[in-house]
Design a protein around this motif. Sequence first.
Motif, PDB file in Angstrom:
ATOM      1  N   THR A 132     -20.389  -9.043  -0.550  1.00 39.40           N
ATOM      2  CA  THR A 132     -21.337 -10.142  -0.635  1.00 39.40           C
ATOM      3  C   THR A 132     -20.790 -11.142  -1.648  1.00 39.40           C
ATOM      4  N   ILE A 133     -20.692 -12.391  -1.225  1.00 39.28           N
ATOM      5  CA  ILE A 133     -20.195 -13.446  -2.107  1.00 39.28           C
ATOM      6  C   ILE A 133     -21.162 -14.621  -2.024  1.00 39.28           C
ATOM      7  N   LEU A 134     -21.671 -15.042  -3.182  1.00 42.58           N
ATOM      8  CA  LEU A 134     -22.595 -16.174  -3.241  1.00 42.58           C
ATOM      9  C   LEU A 134     -21.804 -17.454  -3.421  1.00 42.58           C
ATOM     10  N   VAL A 135     -22.234 -18.485  -2.688  1.00 40.91           N
ATOM     11  CA  VAL A 135     -21.539 -19.762  -2.698  1.00 40.91           C
ATOM     12  C   VAL A 135     -22.568 -20.888  -2.753  1.00 40.91           C
ATOM     13  N   GLY A 136     -22.343 -21.873  -3.603  1.00 37.15           N
ATOM     14  CA  GLY A 136     -23.245 -23.016  -3.712  1.00 37.15           C
ATOM     15  C   GLY A 136     -22.869 -24.116  -2.747  1.00 37.15           C
ATOM     16  N   MET A 137     -23.190 -23.938  -1.454  1.00 34.87           N
ATOM     17  CA  MET A 137     -22.776 -24.936  -0.469  1.00 34.87           C
ATOM     18  C   MET A 137     -23.916 -25.534   0.350  1.00 34.87           C
ATOM     19  N   LYS A 138     -25.149 -25.206   0.041  1.00 30.10           N
ATOM     20  CA  LYS A 138     -26.263 -25.743   0.836  1.00 30.10           C
ATOM     21  C   LYS A 138     -26.269 -27.265   0.882  1.00 30.10           C
ATOM     22  N   GLN A 139     -25.942 -27.910  -0.225  1.00 32.53           N
ATOM     23  CA  GLN A 139     -25.996 -29.371  -0.268  1.00 32.53           C
ATOM     24  C   GLN A 139     -24.718 -30.020   0.240  1.00 32.53           C
ATOM     25  N   GLU A 140     -23.690 -29.220   0.492  1.00 27.49           N
ATOM     26  CA  GLU A 140     -22.407 -29.748   0.954  1.00 27.49           C
ATOM     27  C   GLU A 140     -22.278 -29.758   2.471  1.00 27.49           C
ATOM     28  N   ARG A 141     -23.096 -28.976   3.144  1.00 32.13           N
ATOM     29  CA  ARG A 141     -22.992 -28.851   4.599  1.00 32.13           C
ATOM     30  C   ARG A 141     -24.375 -28.926   5.224  1.00 32.13           C
ATOM     31  N   ALA A 142     -24.478 -29.636   6.333  1.00 31.33           N
ATOM     32  CA  ALA A 142     -25.756 -29.738   7.035  1.00 31.33           C
ATOM     33  C   ALA A 142     -26.200 -28.365   7.524  1.00 31.33           C
ATOM     34  N   ASP A 143     -25.245 -27.546   7.962  1.00 33.83           N
ATOM     35  CA  ASP A 143     -25.550 -26.203   8.453  1.00 33.83           C
ATOM     36  C   ASP A 143     -24.483 -25.225   7.956  1.00 33.83           C
ATOM     37  N   PRO A 144     -24.730 -24.567   6.818  1.00 30.14           N
ATOM     38  CA  PRO A 144     -23.736 -23.621   6.299  1.00 30.14           C
ATOM     39  C   PRO A 144     -23.367 -22.507   7.284  1.00 30.14           C
ATOM     40  N   LYS A 145     -24.256 -22.184   8.242  1.00 31.20           N
ATOM     41  CA  LYS A 145     -23.951 -21.116   9.206  1.00 31.20           C
ATOM     42  C   LYS A 145     -22.756 -21.474  10.096  1.00 31.20           C
ATOM     43  N   GLN A 146     -22.352 -22.749  10.091  1.00 29.41           N
ATOM     44  CA  GLN A 146     -21.210 -23.165  10.907  1.00 29.41           C
ATOM     45  C   GLN A 146     -19.914 -22.487  10.479  1.00 29.41           C
ATOM     46  N   ILE A 147     -19.864 -21.943   9.263  1.00 29.57           N
ATOM     47  CA  ILE A 147     -18.620 -21.303   8.811  1.00 29.57           C
ATOM     48  C   ILE A 147     -18.558 -19.821   9.185  1.00 29.57           C
ATOM     49  N   GLU A 148     -19.608 -19.291   9.831  1.00 30.54           N
ATOM     50  CA  GLU A 148     -19.550 -17.899  10.301  1.00 30.54           C
ATOM     51  C   GLU A 148     -18.361 -17.756  11.251  1.00 30.54           C
ATOM     52  N   GLY A 149     -17.598 -16.682  11.083  1.00 32.60           N
ATOM     53  CA  GLY A 149     -16.432 -16.433  11.917  1.00 32.60           C
ATOM     54  C   GLY A 149     -15.165 -17.070  11.381  1.00 32.60           C
ATOM     55  N   THR A 150     -15.268 -17.816  10.282  1.00 35.80           N
ATOM     56  CA  THR A 150     -14.123 -18.504   9.697  1.00 35.80           C
ATOM     57  C   THR A 150     -13.400 -17.601   8.710  1.00 35.80           C
ATOM     58  N   GLN A 151     -12.084 -17.614   8.777  1.00 35.63           N
ATOM     59  CA  GLN A 151     -11.283 -16.855   7.824  1.00 35.63           C
ATOM     60  C   GLN A 151     -10.891 -17.783   6.676  1.00 35.63           C
ATOM     61  N   CYS A 152     -11.113 -17.318   5.445  1.00 35.39           N
ATOM     62  CA  CYS A 152     -10.847 -18.115   4.251  1.00 35.39           C
ATOM     63  C   CYS A 152     -10.190 -17.255   3.184  1.00 35.39           C
ATOM     64  N   LEU A 153      -9.848 -17.900   2.075  1.00 31.60           N
ATOM     65  CA  LEU A 153      -9.281 -17.196   0.927  1.00 31.60           C
ATOM     66  C   LEU A 153     -10.352 -16.976  -0.135  1.00 31.60           C
ATOM     67  N   PHE A 154     -10.327 -15.791  -0.745  1.00 29.77           N
ATOM     68  CA  PHE A 154     -11.307 -15.390  -1.747  1.00 29.77           C
ATOM     69  C   PHE A 154     -10.616 -14.710  -2.909  1.00 29.77           C
ATOM     70  N   VAL A 155     -11.140 -14.911  -4.126  1.00 28.00           N
ATOM     71  CA  VAL A 155     -10.739 -14.110  -5.278  1.00 28.00           C
ATOM     72  C   VAL A 155     -11.683 -12.916  -5.278  1.00 28.00           C
ATOM     73  N   ILE A 156     -11.118 -11.693  -5.190  1.00 28.71           N
ATOM     74  CA  ILE A 156     -12.000 -10.533  -5.052  1.00 28.71           C
ATOM     75  C   ILE A 156     -12.017  -9.607  -6.260  1.00 28.71           C
ATOM     76  N   ASN A 157     -11.286  -9.942  -7.319  1.00 31.80           N
ATOM     77  CA  ASN A 157     -11.319  -9.062  -8.476  1.00 31.80           C
ATOM     78  C   ASN A 157     -11.995  -9.704  -9.690  1.00 31.80           C
ATOM     79  N   LEU A 158     -12.906 -10.623  -9.455  1.00 32.03           N
ATOM     80  CA  LEU A 158     -13.746 -11.133 -10.533  1.00 32.03           C
ATOM     81  C   LEU A 158     -14.818 -10.102 -10.842  1.00 32.03           C
ATOM     82  N   GLU A 159     -15.291 -10.081 -12.077  1.00 34.89           N
ATOM     83  CA  GLU A 159     -16.409  -9.198 -12.399  1.00 34.89           C
ATOM     84  C   GLU A 159     -17.624  -9.622 -11.575  1.00 34.89           C
ATOM     85  N   PRO A 160     -18.363  -8.651 -10.996  1.00 35.70           N
ATOM     86  CA  PRO A 160     -19.562  -9.007 -10.249  1.00 35.70           C
ATOM     87  C   PRO A 160     -20.522  -9.809 -11.136  1.00 35.70           C
TER      88      PRO A 160
END
Length: 120
Positions: free
Chosen positions: A53-81
Amino acid sequence: MTTIKVAPIKPAVSIEVLNQLDIRAGTIRLVEDVAGSDKLVKLTVDFGDHSRTILVGMKQERADPKQIEGTQCLFVINLEPKKIMGQVSQGMLLDIGYADGIKPVLAQPEAEVPNGARAG
């Protein structure tokens, strides 16, 4: 194309410091609203051998954030939760532009790679 005032280059770091970051490709399987937040969405991301689970502040950047479902992206995964709005974020989506005050775009592989593939 938007122009920006290019930020100064940050101080140099050793390759050892860079190698401490674990940046991996993952596919966004689900985008959900975070109740009570006007910015956050919750991503469920497939990293091949596990999901996070990764939280992202993108509600105001995209009309429909669900449009990125199925998209492959890069993530930093070793940050402290980090707990935000009662949810725990287990990484960070990499984007381009946010730090410069322009509408961010996703950092993505140029072609699909196996989920969990490391950058670097």
